[in-house]
Write an enzyme that holds these catalytic residues in place. Structure first.
Site, PDB file in Angstrom:
ATOM      1  CD  GLU A  46      33.251  39.931  32.086  1.00  0.00           C
ATOM      2  OE1 GLU A  46      33.394  40.447  30.959  1.00  0.00           O
ATOM      3  OE2 GLU A  46      34.192  39.376  32.703  1.00  0.00           O
ATOM      4  CE  LYS A 119      35.851  43.155  29.063  1.00  0.00           C
ATOM      5  NZ  LYS A 119      35.722  41.707  29.355  1.00  0.00           N
ATOM      6  CB  CYS A 156      36.399  41.600  32.922  1.00  0.00           C
ATOM      7  SG  CYS A 156      37.425  40.130  33.246  1.00  0.00           S
TER       8      CYS A 156
END
Length: 287
Positions: A46, A119, A156
């Site tokens: 990431e 995200k 993540c």
């Protein structure tokens, strides 16, 4: 009889600094190594463009965001993907007008950018102050038909949510990828969550009968006094949740593994997870 289908995937584990050009060059080296070992899809961790800057709030970091189509990491990985014939999910700090996102650009093996995933789950706590920098993603969970196979990518904190993995597999994802930046907790230096982190994704692999690749960074980073140690432990798990490739806390390099997608598909059908779902009940009981 159906033609056998296999896919070879790779994850990168390394350390990064503040110099974006150096980080891109480091990533390129590992992608080349993975391609030499037969990898068709290679996952960097990431926000490999720099240090993980979310350990503190500082407006200077907004200057390191770029539109997806002009981001230096995307341009470099497009060129590399085209040269090597590999797929690369590219994690970036994206600027979209006045909006900022933690995003993935899926670069296909011919260098084409297939699109963006932003995200969805944005953490906000000591050492991970992402809500200061990123808006919650507005793309929804997505899958991508690459030349190597159909993939889903979460970022993540997304990897802790079973809904994210399930949504991508429902859309036909054959392998899930999770680029990550996770490590120490500033309020408790002795706390090591890497086993919980791995088990969460192993659970997704089991309940969706899908292989998973997780790529984390390593090393101690100093963000103007805010220090964070990233614990690595990148891994690849098979469709039964077994870890088939893994690194430790300090290892640096690539993990590579090949899956028989026909076998995985047959296994998934045999277990009946998607046959026995009760969507008529879920809507009544889930908020």
């Amino acid at each position: 009889m159906a033609k056998p289908r296999s896919i070879t995937v790779a994850g990168i584990q390394t350390r990064y600094g503040e110099d974006m050009a150096n980080n891109i060059a480091r990533t390129e080296g590992f992608v080349r190594e993975a391609a030499q070992k037969g990898a068709q899809i290679v996952l960097p961790s990431e926000l490999f463009q720099g240090i993980y800057f979310c350990t503190r709030q500082d407006p200077k970091w907004f200057l390191t965001a770029y539109p997806a189509e002009t981001h230096p990491c995307v341009i470099a990985m497009q060129r590399l993907a085209r040269e090597l014939g590999v797929v690369i999910p590219v994690s970036i700090f994206e600027k979209d007008g006045p909006r900022y996102y933690n995003s993935i650009v899926i670069v296909d093996s011919d260098g084409t950018a297939l699109g963006i995933y932003r995200k969805s789950h944005i953490p906000d706590g000591p050492g991970y102050q992402e809500k200061y920098y990123f808006r919650p993603g507005d793309t929804g969970f997505k899958v991508w038909q690459t030349k190597a196979g159909r993939i889903g990518v979460g970022i993540c904190w997304d990897q802790w949510y079973p809904e994210c993995a399930r949504a991508m597999v429902l859309q036909g994802a054959e392998v899930l990828f999770y680029p990550t930046a996770i490590g120490s907790e500033p309020y408790d230096a002795a706390l090591d969550t890497h086993l919980q982190w791995q088990r969460a994704m192993q659970g997704h692999a089991v309940s969706n009968a899908v292989p998973i690749v997780a790529a984390n960074r390593i090393g101690l980073e100093d963000n103007d006094g805010a220090k964070q140690k990233f614990y690595g432990h990148s891994f690849i798990t098979d469709h039964r949740g077994e870890i088939v490739e893994s690194f430790g806390e300090k290892d640096e390099g690539i993990l590579v593994h090949t899956f028989d997608l026909g076998l995985v598909e047959s296994y998934r059908a045999d277990w009946g997870f998607f046959r026995d779902r009760r969507t008529d009940l879920y809507a009544k009981s889930i908020i």
